[in-house]
Design a protein around this motif. Structure first.
Motif, PDB file in Angstrom:
ATOM      1  N   ARG A 165      -2.800  11.459  -4.648  1.00 56.11           N
ATOM      2  CA  ARG A 165      -2.589  10.955  -3.286  1.00 56.11           C
ATOM      3  C   ARG A 165      -3.698   9.992  -2.868  1.00 56.11           C
ATOM      4  O   ARG A 165      -3.425   8.962  -2.253  1.00 56.11           O
ATOM      5  CB  ARG A 165      -2.496  12.128  -2.313  1.00 56.11           C
ATOM      6  CG  ARG A 165      -2.068  11.706  -0.916  1.00 56.11           C
ATOM      7  CD  ARG A 165      -2.011  12.884   0.027  1.00 56.11           C
ATOM      8  NE  ARG A 165      -3.249  12.926   0.787  1.00 56.11           N
ATOM      9  CZ  ARG A 165      -3.801  14.019   1.283  1.00 56.11           C
ATOM     10  NH1 ARG A 165      -3.253  15.192   1.089  1.00 56.11           N
ATOM     11  NH2 ARG A 165      -4.904  13.953   1.966  1.00 56.11           N
ATOM     12  N   ARG A 166      -4.927  10.290  -3.223  1.00 52.47           N
ATOM     13  CA  ARG A 166      -6.046   9.424  -2.840  1.00 52.47           C
ATOM     14  C   ARG A 166      -5.863   8.013  -3.412  1.00 52.47           C
ATOM     15  O   ARG A 166      -6.035   7.024  -2.710  1.00 52.47           O
ATOM     16  CB  ARG A 166      -7.365  10.025  -3.321  1.00 52.47           C
ATOM     17  CG  ARG A 166      -8.580   9.204  -2.946  1.00 52.47           C
ATOM     18  CD  ARG A 166      -9.884   9.721  -3.562  1.00 52.47           C
ATOM     19  NE  ARG A 166      -9.955  11.156  -3.733  1.00 52.47           N
ATOM     20  CZ  ARG A 166     -10.556  12.007  -2.904  1.00 52.47           C
ATOM     21  NH1 ARG A 166     -11.139  11.556  -1.821  1.00 52.47           N
ATOM     22  NH2 ARG A 166     -10.578  13.288  -3.164  1.00 52.47           N
ATOM     23  N   VAL A 167      -5.494   7.917  -4.683  1.00 48.89           N
ATOM     24  CA  VAL A 167      -5.301   6.614  -5.319  1.00 48.89           C
ATOM     25  C   VAL A 167      -4.110   5.890  -4.695  1.00 48.89           C
ATOM     26  O   VAL A 167      -4.188   4.699  -4.392  1.00 48.89           O
ATOM     27  CB  VAL A 167      -5.142   6.759  -6.844  1.00 48.89           C
ATOM     28  CG1 VAL A 167      -4.650   5.469  -7.480  1.00 48.89           C
ATOM     29  CG2 VAL A 167      -6.456   7.212  -7.468  1.00 48.89           C
ATOM     30  N   ALA A 168      -3.000   6.593  -4.520  1.00 45.85           N
ATOM     31  CA  ALA A 168      -1.816   5.955  -3.934  1.00 45.85           C
ATOM     32  C   ALA A 168      -2.116   5.409  -2.540  1.00 45.85           C
ATOM     33  O   ALA A 168      -1.697   4.296  -2.194  1.00 45.85           O
ATOM     34  CB  ALA A 168      -0.657   6.942  -3.887  1.00 45.85           C
ATOM     35  N   GLU A 169      -2.853   6.171  -1.736  1.00 44.50           N
ATOM     36  CA  GLU A 169      -3.207   5.709  -0.395  1.00 44.50           C
ATOM     37  C   GLU A 169      -4.160   4.517  -0.455  1.00 44.50           C
ATOM     38  O   GLU A 169      -4.042   3.577   0.338  1.00 44.50           O
ATOM     39  CB  GLU A 169      -3.821   6.847   0.414  1.00 44.50           C
ATOM     40  CG  GLU A 169      -2.791   7.902   0.798  1.00 44.50           C
ATOM     41  CD  GLU A 169      -3.397   9.153   1.427  1.00 44.50           C
ATOM     42  OE1 GLU A 169      -4.646   9.339   1.366  1.00 44.50           O
ATOM     43  OE2 GLU A 169      -2.604   9.970   1.955  1.00 44.50           O
ATOM     44  N   ALA A 170      -5.097   4.519  -1.403  1.00 45.04           N
ATOM     45  CA  ALA A 170      -6.030   3.391  -1.546  1.00 45.04           C
ATOM     46  C   ALA A 170      -5.298   2.123  -1.988  1.00 45.04           C
ATOM     47  O   ALA A 170      -5.596   1.025  -1.487  1.00 45.04           O
ATOM     48  CB  ALA A 170      -7.120   3.753  -2.536  1.00 45.04           C
ATOM     49  N   VAL A 171      -4.344   2.250  -2.881  1.00 47.20           N
ATOM     50  CA  VAL A 171      -3.569   1.090  -3.315  1.00 47.20           C
ATOM     51  C   VAL A 171      -2.732   0.551  -2.161  1.00 47.20           C
ATOM     52  O   VAL A 171      -2.635  -0.674  -1.962  1.00 47.20           O
ATOM     53  CB  VAL A 171      -2.708   1.418  -4.555  1.00 47.20           C
ATOM     54  CG1 VAL A 171      -1.751   0.294  -4.883  1.00 47.20           C
ATOM     55  CG2 VAL A 171      -3.602   1.733  -5.753  1.00 47.20           C
ATOM     56  N   ALA A 172      -2.145   1.432  -1.373  1.00 46.77           N
ATOM     57  CA  ALA A 172      -1.384   0.986  -0.203  1.00 46.77           C
ATOM     58  C   ALA A 172      -2.294   0.248   0.787  1.00 46.77           C
ATOM     59  O   ALA A 172      -1.909  -0.793   1.325  1.00 46.77           O
ATOM     60  CB  ALA A 172      -0.723   2.179   0.490  1.00 46.77           C
ATOM     61  N   ALA A 173      -3.508   0.744   0.995  1.00 45.74           N
ATOM     62  CA  ALA A 173      -4.448   0.073   1.903  1.00 45.74           C
ATOM     63  C   ALA A 173      -4.810  -1.307   1.365  1.00 45.74           C
ATOM     64  O   ALA A 173      -4.886  -2.281   2.129  1.00 45.74           O
ATOM     65  CB  ALA A 173      -5.699   0.919   2.086  1.00 45.74           C
ATOM     66  N   LEU A 174      -5.011  -1.417   0.057  1.00 46.56           N
ATOM     67  CA  LEU A 174      -5.312  -2.701  -0.560  1.00 46.56           C
ATOM     68  C   LEU A 174      -4.149  -3.675  -0.351  1.00 46.56           C
ATOM     69  O   LEU A 174      -4.357  -4.859  -0.020  1.00 46.56           O
ATOM     70  CB  LEU A 174      -5.602  -2.485  -2.039  1.00 46.56           C
ATOM     71  CG  LEU A 174      -6.120  -3.652  -2.854  1.00 46.56           C
ATOM     72  CD1 LEU A 174      -7.457  -4.145  -2.332  1.00 46.56           C
ATOM     73  CD2 LEU A 174      -6.257  -3.226  -4.326  1.00 46.56           C
ATOM     74  N   ALA A 175      -2.938  -3.193  -0.523  1.00 43.02           N
ATOM     75  CA  ALA A 175      -1.759  -4.048  -0.336  1.00 43.02           C
ATOM     76  C   ALA A 175      -1.595  -4.467   1.125  1.00 43.02           C
ATOM     77  O   ALA A 175      -1.207  -5.616   1.399  1.00 43.02           O
ATOM     78  CB  ALA A 175      -0.511  -3.319  -0.820  1.00 43.02           C
ATOM     79  N   ARG A 176      -1.902  -3.578   2.053  1.00 42.34           N
ATOM     80  CA  ARG A 176      -1.796  -3.925   3.479  1.00 42.34           C
ATOM     81  C   ARG A 176      -2.740  -5.057   3.866  1.00 42.34           C
ATOM     82  O   ARG A 176      -2.471  -5.785   4.818  1.00 42.34           O
ATOM     83  CB  ARG A 176      -2.069  -2.700   4.342  1.00 42.34           C
ATOM     84  CG  ARG A 176      -0.923  -1.743   4.472  1.00 42.34           C
ATOM     85  CD  ARG A 176      -1.230  -0.623   5.455  1.00 42.34           C
ATOM     86  NE  ARG A 176      -0.606   0.580   4.988  1.00 42.34           N
ATOM     87  CZ  ARG A 176      -1.213   1.611   4.413  1.00 42.34           C
ATOM     88  NH1 ARG A 176      -2.528   1.628   4.281  1.00 42.34           N
ATOM     89  NH2 ARG A 176      -0.535   2.638   3.983  1.00 42.34           N
ATOM     90  N   GLU A 177      -3.847  -5.174   3.164  1.00 43.16           N
ATOM     91  CA  GLU A 177      -4.831  -6.219   3.455  1.00 43.16           C
ATOM     92  C   GLU A 177      -4.389  -7.589   2.960  1.00 43.16           C
ATOM     93  O   GLU A 177      -4.969  -8.603   3.362  1.00 43.16           O
ATOM     94  CB  GLU A 177      -6.172  -5.874   2.816  1.00 43.16           C
ATOM     95  CG  GLU A 177      -6.831  -4.633   3.393  1.00 43.16           C
ATOM     96  CD  GLU A 177      -8.067  -4.211   2.607  1.00 43.16           C
ATOM     97  OE1 GLU A 177      -8.459  -4.902   1.647  1.00 43.16           O
ATOM     98  OE2 GLU A 177      -8.636  -3.168   2.981  1.00 43.16           O
ATOM     99  N   MET A 178      -3.400  -7.639   2.100  1.00 44.53           N
ATOM    100  CA  MET A 178      -2.946  -8.909   1.511  1.00 44.53           C
ATOM    101  C   MET A 178      -2.050  -9.678   2.471  1.00 44.53           C
ATOM    102  O   MET A 178      -1.296  -9.092   3.234  1.00 44.53           O
ATOM    103  CB  MET A 178      -2.176  -8.659   0.216  1.00 44.53           C
ATOM    104  CG  MET A 178      -2.985  -8.046  -0.878  1.00 44.53           C
ATOM    105  SD  MET A 178      -2.103  -8.120  -2.433  1.00 44.53           S
ATOM    106  CE  MET A 178      -2.403  -9.838  -2.820  1.00 44.53           C
ATOM    107  N   THR A 179      -2.132 -10.973   2.354  1.00 42.39           N
ATOM    108  CA  THR A 179      -1.213 -11.854   3.061  1.00 42.39           C
ATOM    109  C   THR A 179      -0.517 -12.713   2.004  1.00 42.39           C
ATOM    110  O   THR A 179      -1.169 -13.444   1.268  1.00 42.39           O
ATOM    111  CB  THR A 179      -1.958 -12.773   4.052  1.00 42.39           C
ATOM    112  OG1 THR A 179      -2.697 -11.952   4.950  1.00 42.39           O
ATOM    113  CG2 THR A 179      -0.987 -13.659   4.802  1.00 42.39           C
ATOM    114  N   CYS A 180       0.783 -12.578   1.937  1.00 41.58           N
ATOM    115  CA  CYS A 180       1.545 -13.354   0.935  1.00 41.58           C
ATOM    116  C   CYS A 180       2.200 -14.550   1.601  1.00 41.58           C
ATOM    117  O   CYS A 180       2.502 -14.551   2.756  1.00 41.58           O
ATOM    118  CB  CYS A 180       2.601 -12.455   0.284  1.00 41.58           C
ATOM    119  SG  CYS A 180       1.885 -11.156  -0.742  1.00 41.58           S
TER     120      CYS A 180
END
Length: 180
Positions: A165-180
């Motif tokens: 869960r910790r990794v999945a949440e961290a990856v989601a946070a990283l993706a939220r920071e992106m602007t495509c």
């Protein structure tokens, strides 16, 4: 450009001597496929990026490109951010204090799970929950000695890749920071 960042989970990289994939090499490889804004999280095949072409079949293309550059071809799962957030929101073990004790098996496809087998593998104190997108495991004593963790993929009858869960949440946070 695509409206949402994409998330890559590779299965079984950096787990043995023959499946080493440095994340710097993965970033270069993904950029070589025309993906932009590539970022990785820890050393286990987690990446986020933008796919300006919004191409179908991207997971297979990534697996093939890795297989052409390295002596193995890992299974790749590519998700969009809403799907990842949906899996996280549906986690029945989200309140477990230690997020490393909750494993999320991201399913490549909906399986015809053998729920009796999952029940038989479950030790006292462990728990599982299955949705169309994920298998959630609560493993209070970790994955190493858990028969449930070891036999889960065979029981769900579809390929999956596990993240705590910790990794999945961290990856989601990283993706939220992106602007495509």
């Amino acid at each position: 450009m695509s409206a949402e960042p994409r998330i890559l989970f590779l299965r079984g990289v950096n787990v043995g001597a023959n499946r080493k994939l440095p994340m710097a090499d993965l970033r270069v490889l993904l950029a070589g496929l025309g993906l932009t804004g590539v970022a990785t999280h820890i050393q286990s095949g987690n990446a986020v990026f933008c796919d300006p072409q919004a191409r179908p079949g991207l997971a297979a293309a990534i697996s093939d490109a890795i297989g052409a550059a390295f002596p193995f071809r890992p299974e790749a799962l590519v998700l969009d951010l809403p799907r990842l957030e949906g899996v996280l929101a549906a986690n029945p073990f989200a309140t477990v204090e230690d997020p490393s004790r909750v494993q999320i098996g991201f399913l490549a496809a909906e399986g015809a799970a053998d729920t009796d087998r999952l029940d038989a593998l479950t030790a006292p104190g462990e728990g599982w929950h299955l949705t169309e997108a994920a298998l959630y495991l609560h493993l209070p004593w970790g994955t190493g000695r858990s028969k449930l963790a070891a036999g889960a993929e065979k029981a769900v009858r579809t390929p999956m890749t596990m993240r705590n869960r910790r990794v999945a949440e961290a990856v989601a946070a990283l993706a939220r920071e992106m602007t495509c």
